[in-house]
Design a protein around this motif. Structure first.
Motif, short mmCIF file in Angstrom:
data_model
loop_
_atom_site.label_atom_id
_atom_site.label_comp_id
_atom_site.label_asym_id
_atom_site.label_seq_id
_atom_site.Cartn_x
_atom_site.Cartn_y
_atom_site.Cartn_z
N GLY A 1 0.81 -1.21 0.00
CA GLY A 1 0.00 0.00 0.00
C GLY A 1 0.84 1.26 0.00
N TYR A 2 1.99 1.21 0.69
CA TYR A 2 2.90 2.36 0.72
C TYR A 2 3.36 2.69 -0.69
CZ TYR A 2 7.31 4.90 1.53
OH TYR A 2 8.33 5.82 1.50
N TRP A 3 3.79 1.67 -1.43
CA TRP A 3 4.33 1.92 -2.76
C TRP A 3 3.23 2.31 -3.75
CZ3 TRP A 3 9.17 2.82 -2.53
CH2 TRP A 3 9.99 2.13 -1.60
N SER A 4 2.04 1.75 -3.60
CA SER A 4 0.97 2.04 -4.55
C SER A 4 0.48 3.48 -4.43
CB SER A 4 -0.20 1.08 -4.35
OG SER A 4 -0.82 1.28 -3.10
N LYS A 5 0.71 4.13 -3.28
CA LYS A 5 0.25 5.50 -3.07
C LYS A 5 1.27 6.55 -3.51
CE LYS A 5 -2.66 4.21 0.86
NZ LYS A 5 -2.84 4.28 2.34
N LYS A 6 2.45 6.10 -3.89
CA LYS A 6 3.49 7.05 -4.28
C LYS A 6 3.25 7.60 -5.69
CE LYS A 6 5.97 7.01 -0.59
NZ LYS A 6 6.04 8.23 0.23
N THR A 7 3.83 8.78 -5.95
CA THR A 7 3.79 9.37 -7.28
C THR A 7 5.11 9.04 -7.98
OG1 THR A 7 2.38 11.19 -6.56
CG2 THR A 7 3.59 11.49 -8.61
N TYR A 8 5.00 8.34 -9.09
CA TYR A 8 6.20 7.90 -9.78
C TYR A 8 6.52 8.82 -10.97
CZ TYR A 8 5.98 3.88 -6.81
OH TYR A 8 5.97 3.09 -5.70
N ALA A 9 7.80 8.95 -11.21
CA ALA A 9 8.24 9.69 -12.38
C ALA A 9 7.77 8.96 -13.64
CB ALA A 9 9.77 9.80 -12.36
N PRO A 10 7.71 9.65 -14.75
CA PRO A 10 7.22 9.00 -15.97
C PRO A 10 8.04 7.80 -16.39
CG PRO A 10 7.28 11.38 -16.24
CD PRO A 10 7.99 11.08 -14.95
N SER A 11 7.42 6.95 -17.15
CA SER A 11 8.12 5.97 -17.96
C SER A 11 8.42 6.67 -19.29
CB SER A 11 7.29 4.71 -18.14
OG SER A 11 8.04 3.73 -18.83
N ALA A 12 8.67 5.91 -20.33
CA ALA A 12 8.98 6.54 -21.61
C ALA A 12 8.77 5.56 -22.75
CB ALA A 12 10.42 7.06 -21.64
#
Length: 508
Positions: free
Chosen positions: A314-325
């Motif tokens: 749950g901790y990781w799913s709530k994070k904002t991730y930088a774009p892929s490409a």
């Protein structure tokens, strides 16, 4: 002004970690950096790398006489590289040369407009004035402030790791606090305070791509990137960013670091004495300590037993991730003028693209994208009579990138490039490879296929990023783009230093 704060690392000759063994899992810039500092402190260090080359996301693709940097391609913040090598009584020039680029980059807007951001302040003033009266003076005011913020940030908040709230109760931090408080608003709000013209706002914000953010979600403290761009300059290292990887790897070897390639770590477990580190093919390593440069989320979710994890899913799913490409690497017959070494192709309104990355994930309908043409500077990256380039379109992490979807988007990108730059590649491509979301996940074990890691949002900056020390496993440490100070090659070099400082403080 150079940053002169002394680090907490031991001086050359002091070996507080003598007799200790350290496994560094992952050979990206964070892992390479940590390995160098730990080896100098006397540890027996071995890098265990999943892939067939060091560098992490700074991999290289070599085929049929073409050589591509697959990941990072901008050499920025030369002071960080100088400081890194200087700690070991070396200089970057001992390992690779540098060429200063002019222009820094070229922009093609999709309304037919075009601009060069030159390595000449007078030319930049003329450019800014052409869009907005008084903009040259505003630029100088912006850059003076950006330089001040850069020096303050680097000294007090970047090189100095502050993982706990009490670390911020420091007279130096208190003196810098007024600056920090003014920068809690977004970059969009900050830049709008200086420039009205949307194209000038875009020029001042394009570097957010390197931070994995958008103008509306990146804190204004990152105005420091303008100082990096306009004042420090943009460089091309000999043999590309892969040449920098080679240089740091050579230094690591000189310091006694051992390297094991093509070995994917599948398990990290704490034992009564040291660690059990096991590879996917059954090979076992028994280090006293572990520093993980594998993606933090992958280490926690896939390599550690459940009772040794700091964070749940749950901790990781709530994070904002930088774009892929979506990346398209191409070897092309002939030249590709008027593309510059670094070229940006931008819609006049780029909000929709950022929305399709962060708010409503989708393949972008009107993308802002980057084209890298190293053959404009380096004739060794392509056979004679050919050009080397790649196109990078930022995407939302986690998108489906089936072969059919990629092929459709390839056609779209080639059409868009031809329409907006005048460079039609279709009948001249002799080598072509694509790389996208699923490839980042498979090659780098990247969460949702992010190309960079955690985005630099206000809630994911400084002590709000995961720490270098594991709070669940004694002797386990982390480095790389998920930790402080953040993403990008210079930040990962500093992250390696901070991880090593934590090891030495705890174990030395």
């Amino acid at each position: 002004m150079a940053i002169t704060r002394e680090s907490d690392l031991p001086a050359a000759g002091a070996e507080p970690l003598a007799g200790r063994s350290v496994a560094v899992v992952g050979g990206g810039f964070g892992g390479l950096s940590a390995a160098c500092y730990l080896a100098q402190a006397g540890a027996d260090v071995e890098i265990i790398e999943k892939n067939d080359q060091l560098g992490g996301r700074a991999s290289r693709l070599e085929r049929d006489g073409f050589r591509f940097d697959m990941g990072p391609s901008w050499y920025l913040m030369p002071d960080v590289f100088e400081r890194f090598f200087g700690h070991f009584d070396r200089e970057p020039s001992d390992y690779y040369g540098l060429e200063r680029l002019d222009p820094h980059y070229r922009i093609f807007w999709k309304d037919g407009d075009r601009a060069d951001v030159a390595d000449d302040r007078a030319a930049v003033h003329e450019l800014f004035e052409s869009y907005e009266d008084g903009a040259a003076a505003k630029l100088e005011e912006y850059l003076d402030t950006s330089e001040e913020h850069y020096e303050t940030a680097m000294e007090h908040f970047v090189y100095e790791d502050r993982p706990r709230l009490r670390d911020w109760v420091d007279p130096a931090v208190m003196r810098a606090a007024p600056i920090g408080l003014t920068l809690l608003r977004s970059m969009q709000e900050y830049v709008e305070g200086y420039f009205d013209h949307p194209k000038l706002q875009q020029i001042m914000q394009y570097t957010l791509v390197f931070l994995g953010g958008a103008p509306h979600n990146t804190p204004a403290m990152y105005n420091i990137m303008a100082h990096v761009d306009f004042n420090m300059g943009v460089f091309y290292p000999e043999n590309g960013l892969g040449g920098v990887v080679d240089g740091v790897a050579e230094l690591a070897g000189e310091l006694g670091v051992e390297t094991t390639l093509d070995t994917e770590v599948a398990e990290i477990t704490r034992r009564r004495e040291g660690f059990h580190v096991e590879s996917a093919d059954g090979r076992v390593f028994r280090p006293d300590l572990v520093v993980s440069d594998a993606d933090y989320a992958h280490t926690e979710r896939e390599l550690l037993p459940a009772h040794e994890r700091q964070y749940d899913d749950g901790y990781w799913s709530k994070k904002t991730y930088a774009p892929s490409a979506y990346l398209l690497y191409m070897g092309v017959e002939g030249d590709v003028d008027p593309l510059a070494h670094h070229t940006l192709v931008l819609p006049t309104e780029w909000d929709q693209h950022f929305e399709q990355i962060f708010d409503d994930p989708a393949w972008p309908d009107d993308p802002a994208y980057y084209v890298c043409v190293p053959s404009q500077t380096d004739d060794t990256v392509a056979p004679e009579g050919h050009s080397n380039l790649f196109v990078l379109v930022p995407l939302a992490p986690g998108l489906d990138d089936s072969e059919q979807r990629r092929q459709q988007y390839r056609e779209f990108v080639l059409d868009d490039l031809a329409e907006n730059t005048g460079v039609d590649l279709r009948d001249r491509i002799v080598l072509e490879e694509s790389f996208s979301v699923s490839d980042f996940a498979a090659r780098y074990n990247a969460y949702d296929g992010t190309a960079l890691g955690l985005a630099h949002t206000l809630r994911q900056t400084a002590l709000l990023r995961p720490g270098h020390r594991s709070s669940a496993v004694d002797g386990l440490y982390y480095t790389g783009g998920f930790t402080t100070p953040g993403i990008g090659v210079p930040m990962c070099l500093i992250s390696g230093q901070q991880a090593a400082e934590a090891v030495i403080e705890d174990r030395g």
